[in-house]
Design an enzyme around this catalytic site. Sequence first.
Site, mmCIF file in Angstrom:
data_model
loop_
_atom_site.group_PDB
_atom_site.id
_atom_site.type_symbol
_atom_site.label_atom_id
_atom_site.label_comp_id
_atom_site.label_asym_id
_atom_site.label_seq_id
_atom_site.Cartn_x
_atom_site.Cartn_y
_atom_site.Cartn_z
ATOM 1 N N CYS A 2 0.851 -1.184 0.000
ATOM 2 C CA CYS A 2 0.000 0.000 0.000
ATOM 3 C C CYS A 2 0.890 1.239 0.000
ATOM 4 O O CYS A 2 1.961 1.257 0.595
ATOM 5 C CB CYS A 2 -0.935 0.124 1.193
ATOM 6 S SG CYS A 2 -2.060 -1.255 1.369
ATOM 7 N N ARG A 27 3.583 -0.012 -5.020
ATOM 8 C CA ARG A 27 3.397 -0.607 -3.695
ATOM 9 C C ARG A 27 2.088 -1.386 -3.566
ATOM 10 O O ARG A 27 1.857 -2.065 -2.554
ATOM 11 C CB ARG A 27 3.417 0.481 -2.624
ATOM 12 C CG ARG A 27 4.679 1.315 -2.630
ATOM 13 C CD ARG A 27 4.617 2.357 -1.541
ATOM 14 N NE ARG A 27 4.571 1.728 -0.241
ATOM 15 C CZ ARG A 27 5.623 1.315 0.446
ATOM 16 N NH1 ARG A 27 6.821 1.474 -0.061
ATOM 17 N NH2 ARG A 27 5.495 0.747 1.613
ATOM 18 N N TRP A 76 -2.967 -2.555 -1.589
ATOM 19 C CA TRP A 76 -2.707 -3.980 -1.822
ATOM 20 C C TRP A 76 -3.433 -4.686 -0.692
ATOM 21 O O TRP A 76 -3.029 -4.613 0.463
ATOM 22 C CB TRP A 76 -1.216 -4.260 -1.780
ATOM 23 C CG TRP A 76 -0.860 -5.660 -2.165
ATOM 24 C CD1 TRP A 76 -0.630 -6.128 -3.421
ATOM 25 C CD2 TRP A 76 -0.690 -6.780 -1.279
ATOM 26 N NE1 TRP A 76 -0.322 -7.464 -3.375
ATOM 27 C CE2 TRP A 76 -0.354 -7.895 -2.075
ATOM 28 C CE3 TRP A 76 -0.789 -6.955 0.096
ATOM 29 C CZ2 TRP A 76 -0.120 -9.149 -1.554
ATOM 30 C CZ3 TRP A 76 -0.555 -8.215 0.625
ATOM 31 C CH2 TRP A 76 -0.226 -9.299 -0.191
ATOM 32 N N ASN A 102 -1.109 1.901 5.799
ATOM 33 C CA ASN A 102 -0.322 0.873 5.125
ATOM 34 C C ASN A 102 0.163 -0.086 6.215
ATOM 35 O O ASN A 102 0.874 0.343 7.112
ATOM 36 C CB ASN A 102 0.859 1.553 4.419
ATOM 37 C CG ASN A 102 1.969 0.602 3.997
ATOM 38 O OD1 ASN A 102 3.111 1.016 3.849
ATOM 39 N ND2 ASN A 102 1.669 -0.650 3.796
ATOM 40 N N GLY A 103 -0.281 -1.344 6.159
ATOM 41 C CA GLY A 103 0.143 -2.294 7.180
ATOM 42 C C GLY A 103 -0.997 -3.197 7.597
ATOM 43 O O GLY A 103 -2.006 -3.303 6.893
ATOM 44 N N GLU A 491 15.842 -17.578 -11.138
ATOM 45 C CA GLU A 491 15.436 -16.186 -11.358
ATOM 46 C C GLU A 491 14.722 -16.032 -12.709
ATOM 47 O O GLU A 491 13.727 -15.316 -12.817
ATOM 48 C CB GLU A 491 16.684 -15.285 -11.266
ATOM 49 C CG GLU A 491 16.476 -13.824 -11.604
ATOM 50 C CD GLU A 491 15.492 -13.091 -10.689
ATOM 51 O OE1 GLU A 491 15.038 -13.659 -9.690
ATOM 52 O OE2 GLU A 491 15.158 -11.942 -11.028
ATOM 53 N N LYS A 495 10.954 -14.606 -13.135
ATOM 54 C CA LYS A 495 10.618 -13.443 -13.976
ATOM 55 C C LYS A 495 9.457 -13.782 -14.909
ATOM 56 O O LYS A 495 8.548 -12.985 -15.094
ATOM 57 C CB LYS A 495 11.818 -13.007 -14.842
ATOM 58 C CG LYS A 495 12.937 -12.301 -14.166
ATOM 59 C CD LYS A 495 12.621 -10.888 -13.719
ATOM 60 C CE LYS A 495 12.039 -10.868 -12.341
ATOM 61 N NZ LYS A 495 12.899 -10.804 -11.211
ATOM 62 N N GLU A 498 6.050 -14.232 -12.867
ATOM 63 C CA GLU A 498 5.421 -13.087 -12.202
ATOM 64 C C GLU A 498 4.840 -12.068 -13.164
ATOM 65 O O GLU A 498 3.899 -11.365 -12.806
ATOM 66 C CB GLU A 498 6.371 -12.426 -11.204
ATOM 67 C CG GLU A 498 7.573 -11.761 -11.815
ATOM 68 C CD GLU A 498 8.506 -11.175 -10.772
ATOM 69 O OE1 GLU A 498 8.043 -10.754 -9.708
ATOM 70 O OE2 GLU A 498 9.710 -11.122 -11.044
ATOM 71 N N HIS A 514 15.766 -36.633 -11.857
ATOM 72 C CA HIS A 514 15.151 -37.071 -10.600
ATOM 73 C C HIS A 514 13.680 -36.684 -10.512
ATOM 74 O O HIS A 514 13.141 -36.566 -9.428
ATOM 75 C CB HIS A 514 15.951 -36.511 -9.421
ATOM 76 C CG HIS A 514 17.377 -36.943 -9.449
ATOM 77 N ND1 HIS A 514 17.768 -38.203 -9.051
ATOM 78 C CD2 HIS A 514 18.483 -36.313 -9.898
ATOM 79 C CE1 HIS A 514 19.084 -38.318 -9.227
ATOM 80 N NE2 HIS A 514 19.536 -37.181 -9.752
ATOM 81 N N LYS A 613 5.546 -4.124 -5.102
ATOM 82 C CA LYS A 613 7.001 -4.024 -5.136
ATOM 83 C C LYS A 613 7.628 -4.230 -3.767
ATOM 84 O O LYS A 613 8.700 -4.789 -3.638
ATOM 85 C CB LYS A 613 7.362 -2.634 -5.675
ATOM 86 C CG LYS A 613 8.839 -2.388 -5.845
ATOM 87 C CD LYS A 613 9.347 -3.078 -7.076
ATOM 88 C CE LYS A 613 10.839 -2.945 -7.248
ATOM 89 N NZ LYS A 613 11.357 -4.053 -8.068
HETATM 90 C C1 F6R Z 1 10.663 -10.429 -8.017
HETATM 91 C C2 F6R Z 1 10.674 -9.504 -6.907
HETATM 92 C C3 F6R Z 1 10.467 -10.039 -5.537
HETATM 93 C C4 F6R Z 1 11.438 -9.348 -4.559
HETATM 94 C C5 F6R Z 1 11.132 -9.765 -3.127
HETATM 95 C C6 F6R Z 1 12.104 -9.166 -2.156
HETATM 96 O O1 F6R Z 1 10.901 -9.779 -9.212
HETATM 97 O O2 F6R Z 1 10.832 -8.335 -7.086
HETATM 98 O O3 F6R Z 1 10.611 -11.416 -5.485
HETATM 99 O O4 F6R Z 1 12.731 -9.685 -4.917
HETATM 100 O O5 F6R Z 1 9.834 -9.356 -2.794
HETATM 101 O O6 F6R Z 1 12.078 -7.784 -2.196
HETATM 102 P P1 F6R Z 1 13.254 -6.916 -1.631
HETATM 103 O O7 F6R Z 1 14.457 -7.192 -2.444
HETATM 104 O O8 F6R Z 1 12.782 -5.515 -1.772
HETATM 105 O O9 F6R Z 1 13.447 -7.327 -0.204
#
Ligand code: F6R
Length: 618
Positions: A2, A27, A76, A102-103, A491, A495, A498, A514, A613
């Site tokens: 949020c 956010r 969010w 926010n929280g 990774e 990507k 998501e 396996h 994010k």
């Molecule tokens: C994936 C992504 C998330 C963050 C994760 C940790 O693209 O962005 O998986 O990597 O939420 O976030 P931070 O690095 O901000 O602690």
Amino acid sequence: MCGITGYIGTRKAYPIVINGLRRLEYRGYDSAGVMVFDGSKMNLIKTKGKVSDLELIANKDPQKKEGNIAIGHTRWATHGVPNDVNSHPHFSQSGDLVIVHNGIIENYDTIKKELVSRGYKFHSDTDTEVLVNLIEEVKKQNNCKLGKAVQLALNQVTGAYAIAVFDRTKPNEIIVARLGSPIAIGVGKNNEEFFIASDASPFIEFTKDAIYLEDEEMAIIKLGRDIRVRKIHDDTIVNASTQELQLSLEQIEKGGYDHFMIKEIHEQPKAITDTYRGRMLADQGIIRMAGVDDNIEKFLNAERIIIVACGTSWHAGLVGEYLLEDMARIPVEVEYASEFRYRNPIITPKDIVIAISQSGETADTLAAIKLAKSKGAFVFGICNVVGSSIARETMAGAYTHAGPEIGVASTKAFTTQITVLTLISLKLAKAKGTLSNSAFHMYLQKMQLIPAKVKKLLQIDEKVKEIAKVYKDAKNCLYLGRGFNFPVALEGALKLKEISYIHAEGYPAAEMKHGPIALIDENMPIFVIATNKGHYEKVVSNIQEIKSRSGKIIAIVTEGDVTVKEIADHVIEIPETEEALTPLLTTIPFQLLSYHIAVMLGKNVDQPRNLAKSVTVE
Ligand code: F6R
């Protein structure tokens, strides 16, 4: 999660707050709302959907946008589904108080029952509406000012919050408070105006002076007066200092790109350079890093390094494990912060904990740090956001200097985190003598060439687009890598999932046999990293195994490769470098591929569904 923002001053508040919400949408973006105070009435506009949906509604009733005080929210959802009613801001029962939050208020249910017994009625399913009514009730019971009521109410709640509260009967002040969720206050000239936001991006064009609240602090923001900050729990007055913001407007705009994600992918050559600038003096054979230099004995005597992180940062941590163990010969464990914090881990004062986080606000990582500190470990942070909670909570650290990352899918954060981990590994290896002098110098020289190689690699964009066209309708994909590139496979899969919502899994290539090999048929695209120095022959055998089961191979190989080219359906070449440095290159095609597939599928690349994010709730 949020985003909250607010303004109190002499300008029109609505455009400032709405623009701020657009910048904070990373956010959370399932609903949005704004309250504008026109001098007598509080006008509320809120809706399920994005800030752009909110604007469409607001434009139909311009009168509601008039006023010099406003608070806004982009959500969010935690408590209550995303709908118009659950969107913030929320009014108190009397209609005098309004809040954005926010929280999570964990004990909201108990408080709600108590308030219901006192005659309060609730319209939404949110914990936030409970909080604003609690503040109202406390204010009434104690016949006190808003600031005091907020403080007393917050002492009754458990959970996490960043809040802004306004009282229409006292229209020259806004109260803000934080515990676990960030809040910044922009201070205008002569205290004639103030800005409130989850980060400083909503107000950088108006002021460079900001105060960041610490956990358990609240501030009374009153027009024409210095901000008063105090502790929520014991009333101590805090001497909050104003910081000068380094952020520029240009950094948080798309700069001609269609999406932040692609802009940030293309920023990587500069971001990596910025990460090692001033730290890696390749010609002199020196790596300087204040956070490590100042604590070098601790690092050299560490019996173990534990890396804690989430998501992409956890993947960077895995690359760190390979680097630190290979170069510096220190045992490393990489932990999901969310598991680590709750599983009663064994941590001793001889351990070093490295916490990695782009945002510096991830709740689980923050909690893992606090746990490690309580057990006596030395905690080092690798963060991107300057002044973030994790940066402040750790005992030393290194910023990645990647610049703001706004696209929800992490890209430049990943490569710059790996850059920091590479520098630390090399530095410790040199100090411990676990790497020969010549190897150390060779790595520095090769590291210096990485940004140019990333730049060259980015030119494969058109080729990646062609590959994306072929596989965009796949339902499932596998990503395989070994050694340093196993985390890159994880990774790459993350990507793709998501932002395109295609199911994808990353595996160490040899694990195929396996179990996952059972999934392979002619419909399964398999992305394999087969760099020339990384167990190449073994990976070639893995590729053969896939091919003989009709899987489609898209291979990332080193320039000049011949063997894999003959077997694979598509190959993408990366420039030659040392195997330990290849994750900085092999990850680029995967980022581009996910981006193009998501765009082709018409997905919202910068704001994928259900995500945010900054994950400030556990
Ligand atoms: C994936 C992504 C998330 C963050 C994760 C940790 O693209 O962005 O998986 O990597 O939420 O976030 P931070 O690095 O901000 O602690």
